[in-house]
Design a protein around this motif. Sequence first.
Motif, short mmCIF file in Angstrom:
data_model
loop_
_atom_site.label_atom_id
_atom_site.label_comp_id
_atom_site.label_asym_id
_atom_site.label_seq_id
_atom_site.Cartn_x
_atom_site.Cartn_y
_atom_site.Cartn_z
N PHE A 11 1.79 6.70 -6.71
CA PHE A 11 0.65 7.57 -7.01
C PHE A 11 1.01 9.02 -6.73
O PHE A 11 0.74 9.91 -7.54
CB PHE A 11 -0.56 7.16 -6.19
CG PHE A 11 -1.71 8.12 -6.28
CD1 PHE A 11 -2.01 9.00 -5.23
CD2 PHE A 11 -2.49 8.18 -7.42
CE1 PHE A 11 -3.06 9.89 -5.33
CE2 PHE A 11 -3.55 9.07 -7.53
CZ PHE A 11 -3.83 9.93 -6.48
N SER A 12 1.60 9.28 -5.59
CA SER A 12 1.89 10.67 -5.24
C SER A 12 2.94 11.25 -6.17
O SER A 12 2.89 12.44 -6.49
CB SER A 12 2.31 10.80 -3.78
OG SER A 12 3.51 10.13 -3.55
N LEU A 38 0.84 -1.20 0.00
CA LEU A 38 0.00 0.00 0.00
C LEU A 38 0.87 1.24 0.00
O LEU A 38 0.67 2.17 -0.79
CB LEU A 38 -0.92 -0.01 1.23
CG LEU A 38 -1.86 1.18 1.36
CD1 LEU A 38 -3.03 1.02 0.43
CD2 LEU A 38 -2.34 1.35 2.78
N ALA A 39 1.86 1.25 0.88
CA ALA A 39 2.73 2.42 0.99
C ALA A 39 3.48 2.68 -0.31
O ALA A 39 3.50 3.81 -0.80
CB ALA A 39 3.72 2.22 2.14
N PHE A 40 4.10 1.65 -0.86
CA PHE A 40 4.85 1.84 -2.10
C PHE A 40 3.93 2.26 -3.24
O PHE A 40 4.27 3.12 -4.05
CB PHE A 40 5.59 0.55 -2.48
CG PHE A 40 6.88 0.40 -1.76
CD1 PHE A 40 7.05 -0.61 -0.83
CD2 PHE A 40 7.93 1.27 -2.01
CE1 PHE A 40 8.25 -0.76 -0.16
CE2 PHE A 40 9.13 1.12 -1.33
CZ PHE A 40 9.29 0.11 -0.41
N MET A 100 1.15 3.89 -3.07
CA MET A 100 0.73 5.28 -2.91
C MET A 100 1.90 6.24 -3.14
O MET A 100 1.70 7.38 -3.54
CB MET A 100 0.12 5.49 -1.52
CG MET A 100 -1.26 4.87 -1.39
SD MET A 100 -2.42 5.41 -2.66
CE MET A 100 -2.84 7.03 -2.04
N MET A 101 3.13 5.76 -2.90
CA MET A 101 4.28 6.60 -3.22
C MET A 101 4.32 6.86 -4.72
O MET A 101 4.55 7.98 -5.16
CB MET A 101 5.58 5.91 -2.77
CG MET A 101 5.91 6.15 -1.33
SD MET A 101 7.64 5.86 -0.99
CE MET A 101 7.68 4.12 -0.86
#
Lengths: 290, 253, 316
Positions: free
Chosen positions: C123-124, C116-118, C120-121
């Motif tokens: 994505f951002s 999830l974190a990667f 969304m990284m």
Amino acid sequence: MSLQSIVHVCLAGLSTGMFIWLVASGLTLIFGVLGVLNFAHGSFYMLGAYCCFTALHLLGDNFWLGLLVGPVCVCSVGFIIERYFLRYVYSLELPYQLLLTFAFVLLFDDLVKIIWGAGSLGSPSVPGLSDSVNILGRNFPAYNLFIIAVGPLVAFGLWALIEKTWYGRIIRAASSEREMASAIGVKVPAMFTAVFVFGTWLGAMGGGLAVPYVGLLTPGMGEAIIIDAFVVAVIGGLGSLKGAFLGALLIGLLSSFGTRFLPAFDMFLTFILMAAVLLWRPQGFFGKAS
Amino acid sequence: MAADILKIEKLNKSFGRVQAASDVNLAFEEGVLTSIIGPNGAGKSTLINILSGSLPPDSGRVLFDGNDITHLPVHRRVKMGLCRSFQLVNIFPEMSVFDNILLPALAIRNRTRRLFRSISKEVSVHAEVDRLLERIGLQQEARTVASSLSHGDQRVLEVGVALAAKPKLLFLDEPTAGMNPVERVRILENIKRLSESRQTTFVLVEHDMDIVFSLSERVIVLHHGEVIGDGTTEEVKNNPRVREVYLGEEVAA
Amino acid sequence: MNRYLHLGIAILALAALILIGIFGSRFVIYMASRVMILSIFALGYNVLFGRTGLLSFGHAAFYAAGAYGLGLFSLHVHPHPLAGIIVGVACACLLSLIIGFFCVRHTEIYFAMLTLAFGMMVFSLIWNLRDITGGDDGLIGIMRAPLSLGIVSISIIKPQYYYFLILSLLAVTVFLIYRIRNSPFGLVLAGIKENEKRIAFAGVSLKNYRLGAFVISGTFAGLAGALGALLERNTDPFSAHWSHSAEPILVSLIGGVQTFAGPLVGSAVFIVLREIIERFTHNWMLWFGLILLLIIMGFRGGIVGILSSWRRDDGS
């Protein structure tokens, strides 16, 4: 970068952090005791906000009454979810539990749109706290200061509950030794439901407290906050309330400073921090090593 | 004199205040059917776990075929020829008996990296799996789903899965646990026969004395993490310290 | 008997898809194209989820890598579609190797959170690097240039022609994944799902095979993303959002996670159902939430699972 702007950015960060804390506290409690990562917790936050909004309108525009009634309504939803759905998937593999809570996210996102419409709702002012306070030459909303005060109060209350009361002891026992607790007579299923409902209440309270904020009441508010709550829960250590509180402060401040000074990358920074913690210290700063 | 296939030097492991392994020095000879016995809590499981790689020791060395494997991960040890079976049946439940054996057989031959080759083309490995199933007596059940086997057959499969990796040294952790006498005799005879074919050195971990004394060429006795007896069955039976330890638990025959 | 049945169904399905391509209306072809692209995404994803049980919330990032890889290549270097697809797939493969390396050493919750974190990284980054990625507008104006292979040049501007390109690549995907499933590698993945603890004792490095499954699924996600970008002729930053990662999961669950055809059936059902629901109400998420709920509470075998169990009850 004057002292004034730094202080104001900090205060903004702290108040943001407190909302995240309220949601993360419920999330952490539920994870710590039930072992379930509740995707739908952001939805409880959102439902809390909307229910409070409706409640306060029905109760003569009284914010405090709304705050009292709203989250309680959401608790009934939480009860139904745990008792009639979640309970049956504890024995399944983890992905199915996550996906079950995710199903509820989808449900509530649309339910809110159906019942309250897709636009953002107006934010009532709270009598007594609608003014601004002058801090170092600039105005800061009094309500935000109130929020900053509420956060630690909740933290203290939870700490007292868990460390000092009989209920707390049972919760602590059940979260570390489920079978043992059951063996000594604790009605684990009932306790799970109780903890889930209490966690729901915390999230919904967070939502209720968000109502006076301008433009915050939208159907997307649940999704926005759940990611932050996850990040916080992970950084603090999944299952650690103390970690969640400090993590929320950290993320709130980081987010605030990021928005102010590095607007392009504040989202990125949050996630990189989350990934870094997961990689190098998966138990977070305060969690137990798995 | 046969070579030392496994050497343990000054092994120590404690869990808090419990000393599960205390200055253990042992050498296992190739081809000698050895048993490790000891009352519950003696440290047998810990030793197996350390030797097979699932637990790191606090200090000491483990040498396999002359190589230091003390910090080698589990799958590398298996590839080198050091394997174990489990006390609680630990098979692949929804796969067929055949596939249960096929998997490790393919893995140790490094065939599992093949992404696009059909498994049915691995003819030579298939033949080997058939042979192994015959040797352990499960060839009739080859297509049966593992979880629907009888408990006794599952235990046999458990040993089979470990054997499929063609180990030079195989630790069997209480292989007869939960078996009825008939099944017990069958599996022990199997082990004896396989041991005699000299392809694998077996080390049995047991706490049932009868099994141990009827089968083993060498017996090692553990107590509170220490080796208190090591020798032939006669030597161990007459070892005063061993008798002392077991007098309260089982009557040494 | 089983194999021939499966082969028969596959041929029927292929024939149906070909007929749709020839006779379908513009709308039907568009819908079918989306179903096929989603199928590729879900088939690849199921190699990871269905076989190893790992739930990743970051695979949307690989879809986006394929889309933006193709988009950037097409806009700045050369619009040749095959080259663009290869570039997109390569980007996704590389990204999944890097991210996977960090993620597969952890399990379950931590794995899910890390992906999830990667995700969304990514994505951002896409969202914020406006100059490169177009930010919230995405990359627009991606050409569907003709497929030129030496002397032959096939135009794919018409949706109908592009449809057949997608169909061919779907066929390739199905073939490859079928082979993987029946390979020694596939057996190991099945073993990982059944008994993770034993697999190391069978001589298998758990981490490496997880990474393998992760990269395979990420690569197919990239293929889907590249094809999606060519279909829509633009890219969408939300294709990297974690909520988009939920689509292949949902689709596989609807169709049947453990089965081979599950993702295909699920994709068709998902897209068709969504269209139907959207005719009557905007609130398709509500209905999918309910469907997901239903599946988890009682029908975890998905549609294919239910059909198989009916057949077993009747036949045997």
